[in-house]
Design a protein around this motif. Structure first.
Motif, PDB file in Angstrom:
ATOM      1  N   ASN A 334       1.068  -1.077  -0.077  1.00  0.00           N
ATOM      2  CA  ASN A 334      -0.484  -0.068   0.246  1.00  0.00           C
ATOM      3  C   ASN A 334       0.841   1.390   0.180  1.00  0.00           C
ATOM      4  OD1 ASN A 334       0.564  -0.022   2.735  1.00  0.00           O
ATOM      5  ND2 ASN A 334      -0.816  -0.419   3.602  1.00  0.00           N
ATOM      6  N   GLU A 335       0.373   2.103   0.125  1.00  0.00           N
ATOM      7  CA  GLU A 335       0.732   4.000  -0.445  1.00  0.00           C
ATOM      8  C   GLU A 335       1.893   3.666   0.977  1.00  0.00           C
ATOM      9  OE1 GLU A 335      -2.036   6.824   0.311  1.00  0.00           O
ATOM     10  OE2 GLU A 335      -2.684   6.128  -2.040  1.00  0.00           O
ATOM     11  N   LYS A 336       1.397   3.472   2.321  1.00  0.00           N
ATOM     12  CA  LYS A 336       2.066   3.379   3.648  1.00  0.00           C
ATOM     13  C   LYS A 336       3.499   2.286   3.731  1.00  0.00           C
ATOM     14  CE  LYS A 336      -1.497   4.771   6.356  1.00  0.00           C
ATOM     15  NZ  LYS A 336      -2.302   4.375   7.876  1.00  0.00           N
ATOM     16  N   GLY A 337       4.150   1.942   1.937  1.00  0.00           N
ATOM     17  CA  GLY A 337       4.762   0.278   2.203  1.00  0.00           C
ATOM     18  C   GLY A 337       4.649  -0.462   2.773  1.00  0.00           C
ATOM     19  N   GLU A 338       3.378  -0.960   3.372  1.00  0.00           N
ATOM     20  CA  GLU A 338       2.962  -1.992   3.981  1.00  0.00           C
ATOM     21  C   GLU A 338       2.511  -3.386   3.246  1.00  0.00           C
ATOM     22  OE1 GLU A 338       1.466   0.423   8.226  1.00  0.00           O
ATOM     23  OE2 GLU A 338      -0.083  -1.021   6.556  1.00  0.00           O
ATOM     24  N   LYS A 339       3.512  -4.508   3.785  1.00  0.00           N
ATOM     25  CA  LYS A 339       2.564  -5.613   2.434  1.00  0.00           C
ATOM     26  C   LYS A 339       2.209  -6.237   2.959  1.00  0.00           C
ATOM     27  CE  LYS A 339       5.838  -7.762   0.142  1.00  0.00           C
ATOM     28  NZ  LYS A 339       6.902  -8.962   0.219  1.00  0.00           N
ATOM     29  N   HIS A 340       0.613  -6.917   2.244  1.00  0.00           N
ATOM     30  CA  HIS A 340      -0.786  -7.243   2.945  1.00  0.00           C
ATOM     31  C   HIS A 340      -0.808  -8.241   1.650  1.00  0.00           C
ATOM     32  CE1 HIS A 340      -2.291  -4.173   5.534  1.00  0.00           C
ATOM     33  NE2 HIS A 340      -2.124  -3.215   4.471  1.00  0.00           N
ATOM     34  N   TYR A 341      -1.142  -9.359   1.869  1.00  0.00           N
ATOM     35  CA  TYR A 341      -1.202 -10.729   1.548  1.00  0.00           C
ATOM     36  C   TYR A 341      -2.495 -10.960   0.867  1.00  0.00           C
ATOM     37  CZ  TYR A 341       2.903 -10.685   3.186  1.00  0.00           C
ATOM     38  OH  TYR A 341       4.728 -10.697   2.863  1.00  0.00           O
ATOM     39  N   PHE A 342      -3.379 -11.726  -0.240  1.00  0.00           N
ATOM     40  CA  PHE A 342      -4.437 -12.344  -0.007  1.00  0.00           C
ATOM     41  C   PHE A 342      -4.700 -13.007  -0.551  1.00  0.00           C
ATOM     42  CE2 PHE A 342      -4.462  -8.002  -0.653  1.00  0.00           C
ATOM     43  CZ  PHE A 342      -5.683  -6.850   0.056  1.00  0.00           C
ATOM     44  N   THR A 343      -5.520 -14.247  -0.445  1.00  0.00           N
ATOM     45  CA  THR A 343      -5.706 -15.636  -0.761  1.00  0.00           C
ATOM     46  C   THR A 343      -6.911 -15.925  -1.151  1.00  0.00           C
ATOM     47  OG1 THR A 343      -3.480 -16.349   0.545  1.00  0.00           O
ATOM     48  CG2 THR A 343      -5.069 -18.007  -0.521  1.00  0.00           C
ATOM     49  N   GLY A 344      -7.262 -17.221  -2.267  1.00  0.00           N
ATOM     50  CA  GLY A 344      -8.282 -17.605  -2.485  1.00  0.00           C
ATOM     51  C   GLY A 344      -8.072 -19.098  -3.171  1.00  0.00           C
ATOM     52  N   LEU A 345      -8.229 -20.134  -2.123  1.00  0.00           N
ATOM     53  CA  LEU A 345      -8.190 -20.583  -1.337  1.00  0.00           C
ATOM     54  C   LEU A 345      -9.050 -22.130  -1.997  1.00  0.00           C
ATOM     55  CD1 LEU A 345      -6.256 -23.461  -0.866  1.00  0.00           C
ATOM     56  CD2 LEU A 345      -7.218 -22.885   1.944  1.00  0.00           C
ATOM     57  N   PHE A 346      -8.961 -23.361  -2.195  1.00  0.00           N
ATOM     58  CA  PHE A 346     -10.295 -23.850  -3.279  1.00  0.00           C
ATOM     59  C   PHE A 346     -10.013 -25.721  -3.023  1.00  0.00           C
ATOM     60  CE2 PHE A 346     -10.427 -20.558  -6.233  1.00  0.00           C
ATOM     61  CZ  PHE A 346     -10.882 -19.762  -5.723  1.00  0.00           C
ATOM     62  N   LEU A 347     -10.280 -26.012  -1.984  1.00  0.00           N
ATOM     63  CA  LEU A 347     -10.094 -27.292  -1.359  1.00  0.00           C
ATOM     64  C   LEU A 347     -11.353 -28.032  -2.517  1.00  0.00           C
ATOM     65  CD1 LEU A 347      -9.105 -26.718   1.948  1.00  0.00           C
ATOM     66  CD2 LEU A 347      -7.824 -27.037   0.099  1.00  0.00           C
ATOM     67  N   CYS A 348     -10.988 -29.339  -3.190  1.00  0.00           N
ATOM     68  CA  CYS A 348     -11.894 -29.504  -4.294  1.00  0.00           C
ATOM     69  C   CYS A 348     -11.838 -31.505  -3.695  1.00  0.00           C
ATOM     70  CB  CYS A 348     -11.742 -29.276  -5.437  1.00  0.00           C
ATOM     71  SG  CYS A 348     -11.734 -27.456  -6.320  1.00  0.00           S
ATOM     72  N   ARG A 349     -12.866 -31.993  -3.278  1.00  0.00           N
ATOM     73  CA  ARG A 349     -12.792 -33.289  -3.051  1.00  0.00           C
ATOM     74  C   ARG A 349     -13.324 -33.622  -4.106  1.00  0.00           C
ATOM     75  NH1 ARG A 349     -16.672 -35.702   0.635  1.00  0.00           N
ATOM     76  NH2 ARG A 349     -17.154 -33.667   0.837  1.00  0.00           N
ATOM     77  N   PRO A 350     -13.822 -34.860  -4.804  1.00  0.00           N
ATOM     78  CA  PRO A 350     -13.903 -35.893  -5.208  1.00  0.00           C
ATOM     79  C   PRO A 350     -15.084 -36.908  -4.307  1.00  0.00           C
ATOM     80  CG  PRO A 350     -11.902 -37.215  -5.046  1.00  0.00           C
ATOM     81  CD  PRO A 350     -11.355 -35.237  -4.302  1.00  0.00           C
ATOM     82  N   SER A 351     -15.892 -36.084  -4.722  1.00  0.00           N
ATOM     83  CA  SER A 351     -17.537 -36.990  -3.987  1.00  0.00           C
ATOM     84  C   SER A 351     -17.846 -37.724  -4.605  1.00  0.00           C
ATOM     85  CB  SER A 351     -18.502 -35.636  -3.288  1.00  0.00           C
ATOM     86  OG  SER A 351     -18.523 -34.994  -4.082  1.00  0.00           O
ATOM     87  N   GLY A 352     -17.723 -38.572  -5.863  1.00  0.00           N
ATOM     88  CA  GLY A 352     -18.080 -39.966  -6.294  1.00  0.00           C
ATOM     89  C   GLY A 352     -18.845 -39.228  -7.837  1.00  0.00           C
ATOM     90  N   GLN A 353     -19.094 -39.987  -8.914  1.00  0.00           N
ATOM     91  CA  GLN A 353     -19.079 -39.413 -10.159  1.00  0.00           C
ATOM     92  C   GLN A 353     -20.101 -38.560 -10.378  1.00  0.00           C
ATOM     93  OE1 GLN A 353     -19.632 -43.540 -12.957  1.00  0.00           O
ATOM     94  NE2 GLN A 353     -18.191 -44.438 -10.697  1.00  0.00           N
ATOM     95  N   GLY A 354     -19.644 -37.195 -11.262  1.00  0.00           N
ATOM     96  CA  GLY A 354     -20.431 -36.196 -11.747  1.00  0.00           C
ATOM     97  C   GLY A 354     -20.493 -36.016 -10.090  1.00  0.00           C
ATOM     98  N   LYS A 355     -20.263 -35.841  -9.486  1.00  0.00           N
ATOM     99  CA  LYS A 355     -19.888 -34.637  -7.942  1.00  0.00           C
ATOM    100  C   LYS A 355     -18.797 -34.712  -7.295  1.00  0.00           C
ATOM    101  CE  LYS A 355     -22.568 -39.048  -6.299  1.00  0.00           C
ATOM    102  NZ  LYS A 355     -23.233 -38.618  -4.951  1.00  0.00           N
ATOM    103  N   SER A 356     -19.260 -33.834  -6.579  1.00  0.00           N
ATOM    104  CA  SER A 356     -17.615 -33.103  -6.179  1.00  0.00           C
ATOM    105  C   SER A 356     -18.362 -31.735  -4.638  1.00  0.00           C
ATOM    106  CB  SER A 356     -17.002 -32.231  -6.506  1.00  0.00           C
ATOM    107  OG  SER A 356     -17.556 -31.184  -7.495  1.00  0.00           O
ATOM    108  N   MET A 357     -17.331 -32.133  -3.445  1.00  0.00           N
ATOM    109  CA  MET A 357     -17.397 -30.854  -2.603  1.00  0.00           C
ATOM    110  C   MET A 357     -16.633 -29.825  -3.223  1.00  0.00           C
ATOM    111  SD  MET A 357     -18.324 -31.504   1.563  1.00  0.00           S
ATOM    112  CE  MET A 357     -20.251 -31.881   0.706  1.00  0.00           C
TER     113      MET A 357
END
Length: 602
Positions: A334-357
């Motif tokens: 940012n303008e003050k020189g502070e570093k910020h961290y952003f994350t988009g986390l996706f945990l994709c479990r296979p829950s069967g044929q044609g299904k996922s969680m």
């Protein structure tokens, strides 16, 4: 383009694409015998020869012009073909490794069971009921025992194979509701009501257990029954451990394969189009080419940077880790020189044929003031809307893959400017797919050997109603096992949203009763002021009932896309029309008449 290259060597060569120099020289000097010329395939790696019949000319002098014209046409075709090929190579994703160039397949040592899979958000695991979940075709039951410790068993009673997730918790033990057998700890059976007095419980009366761990707010399960759990394989997300890091986490059941889900999450190019105006960040006019740079390829996944071509930078870092973890990270100063961290986390479990969680976790070390105003359930329903916007074409994509039964190379047209991560993921599947129950890779496929079973009442999903309504999945339309139903896909998995829906329903019932009473009193009383007061109270309560109904619909009703006629940019339209009319003037001898007509049009 990959499919086109695959078929070209085998296609008949009706027009010559490449001739050897000696053949062309001989054609000029001789009378072209009736023997056919040889046409080489445009693919240098496969020297398929094709016959091309050329009629024999009457004499050399008479044939010179007839030879020259075809050769000029051939040269033009060769130049155009080469140019088109170069353009297509610039547009489409190419090979990822030297082994792929040589036509060799890289195979990694991989066993899908020797991995940790994300089961559930820890905060949403119910305290009073078991929870039925799946990993590929393996059915599991997750619950908290009397000490609050997480336990995970095979979702099958050893007595008569009834689902334990249809059961209930009794004094911290998991009881099968078929005959009342109870289990605890490491799957030991501790009670059989039908056993004669003094008889010991058989050793066989136990259930198979799975190791589970709670890490950074997510419950992970180790699926192997042969290999001891490997704690070093549990994913660790550095940003989520930073001081001040806050996230909004949601869980969603989705009606398509986990590989298609991962593909979609790796595809930033679709966001402006598919999610146009979903929030203030997605606008279809912002769709543009993207830049990608792969910096890491291993048997465990891949990583790299990406960004918008217009910005001429790649500030976003994407990482995919086996078996089903995807994260998008970004650092901002940012303008003050502070570093910020952003994350988009996706945990994709296979829950069967044609299904996922999917477990979604968006977080950062700083939050917008606007984000603090809106309640968390608002962000949850907005996330549901995003996945519902994708649901139709992702389900159809899943259907096409299952019907066609060919690798994605034969079906996809992956662009360098949008689909680099998708191509990388399917090529990774080629390396490890042999170690999965089924897979669709870039050049390989392995179809499911175990047929999918359609359950009419999936067990353990309506966890909040488990104790009083054991047969879950059949409590009216809201609880029906409909994969496109938002309540079924999200609300039953989220304690916060379930609580909000219950609060809205309670207020709706209370306000409806008050509105009914105030209307009755307005009829009974004789004074005008009292009548007006009670009628005003009725109107206020009915508006509250409407607001509560709207809140319930917002949390439980699917998003319906409303198609609209997009507005045209008339300034650009008129500029194009003006250019066309100027061209018409220049081409028309009666330019004065045309100018008058154009003036009348504008």
């Amino acid at each position: 383009m990959a499919m086109l290259q695959a078929f070209l060597p085998e296609a008949p060569c009706s027009n010559p694409l490449f001739f050897s120099h000696s053949t062309l020289t001989h054609a000029r000097k001789s009378s072209l015998p009736s023997n056919p010329l040889l046409c080489l395939s445009p693919n240098p790696s496969s020297f398929h020869l094709h016959k091309l019949d050329i009629p024999k000319p009457r004499s050399l002098s008479s044939s010179s012009s007839s030879i020259t014209k075809p050769l000029k046409a051939i040269a033009a075709d060769v130049a155009a073909t080469s140019e088109n090929k170069d353009e297509e190579e610039d547009v489409f994703v190419g090979t990822a490794s030297q082994a792929e160039v040589r036509g060799e397949r890289e195979v990694a040592d991989y066993d899908w069971t020797e991995e940790w899979y994300p089961l559930y958000l820890t905060e949403n695991v119910p305290d009073d009921a078991p929870l039925g979940l799946t990993v590929f075709h393996k059915q599991l039951v997750l619950y908290r025992d009397g000490a609050g410790e997480l336990r995970c068993y095979q979702d099958r009673c050893p007595h008569r194979l009834a689902k334990l997730s249809e059961g209930q918790l009794v004094d911290g033990r998991l009881e099968c509701l078929y005959h009342g057998w109870q289990f605890e700890g490491e799957g030991k059976c501790v009670k059989i009501p039908q056993l004669p007095a003094g008889a010991k419980i058989p050793r066989q009366a136990c259930v198979r257990t799975y190791e589970v761990r709670d890490s950074q707010g997510v419950v992970w399960v180790w699926m192997s029954q042969r290999t001891p759990p490997n704690p070093t394989k549990i994913p660790w997300f550095e940003n989520f451990a930073r001081p001040g890091f806050q996230d909004i986490s949601t869980t969603h059941e989705l009606p398509y394969d986990h590989s298609i889900l991962l593909e979609n999450l790796m595809d930033p190019a679709h966001i402006p189009i598919s999610h146009d105006r979903t929030d203030w960040t997605a606008k279809r006019e912002d769709a543009e080419p993207l830049l990608f740079k792969v910096t890491e390829r291993t048997h465990r996944g891949f990583a790299g940077w990406w960004g918008k071509e217009s910005e001429k930078s790649m500030p976003n870092f994407l990482r995919f880790d086996a078996p089903c973890v995807l994260q998008n990270n970004r650092e901002i100063v940012n303008e003050k020189g502070e570093k910020h961290y952003f994350t988009g986390l996706f945990l994709c479990r296979p829950s069967g044929q044609g299904k996922s969680m999917l477990i979604v976790r968006f977080g950062s070390t700083t939050r917008s003031p606007l984000a603090k105003i809106f309640p968390q359930w608002y962000f949850h329903q907005n996330a549901c809307k995003v996945f519902e916007q994708d649901m139709g074409f992702l389900s159809s994509q899943n259907e096409v893959l299952m019907k066609e039964k060919v690798p994605t190379k034969e079906l996809y047209l992956n662009l360098k400017s949008s689909d680099t991560w998708v191509a990388e993921y399917r090529k990774w599947m080629d390396k490890v797919g042999h170690g999965m129950p089924y897979h669709f890779g870039h050049t390989t496929i392995s179809l499911p050997q175990i047929p999918a079973v359609v359950e009419q009442a999936p067990a353990g999903l309506v966890a909040a109603h488990s104790a009083s309504f054991p047969t879950k999945g059949g409590l009216g339309t809201r609880y029906a096992p409909n994969w496109t139903n938002r309540y079924f896909r999200h609300v039953i998995h989220c304690k916060g949203c379930s609580k909000v829906v219950k609060v809205f329903e309670a207020w709706k019932s209370a306000l409806s009763i008050v509105a009914l009473l105030s209307t009755w009193f307005a009829i009974l009383v004789s004074g005008r002021q009292w009548k007006a007061l009670f009628l005003l109270a009725t109107a206020f309560c009915l508006s509250g009932v409407y607001a509560c109904s709207a809140g319930i619909r917002l949390n439980t009703t699917n998003f319906i896309r409303i198609h609209r006629r997009l507005k045209m940019n008339y300034s650009i339209f008129f500029q194009k029309q003006l250019c066309l009319n100027i061209h018409r003037i220049s081409q028309n001898p009666n330019s004065t008449l045309v100018i008058n007509r154009v003036t009348a049009e504008y």
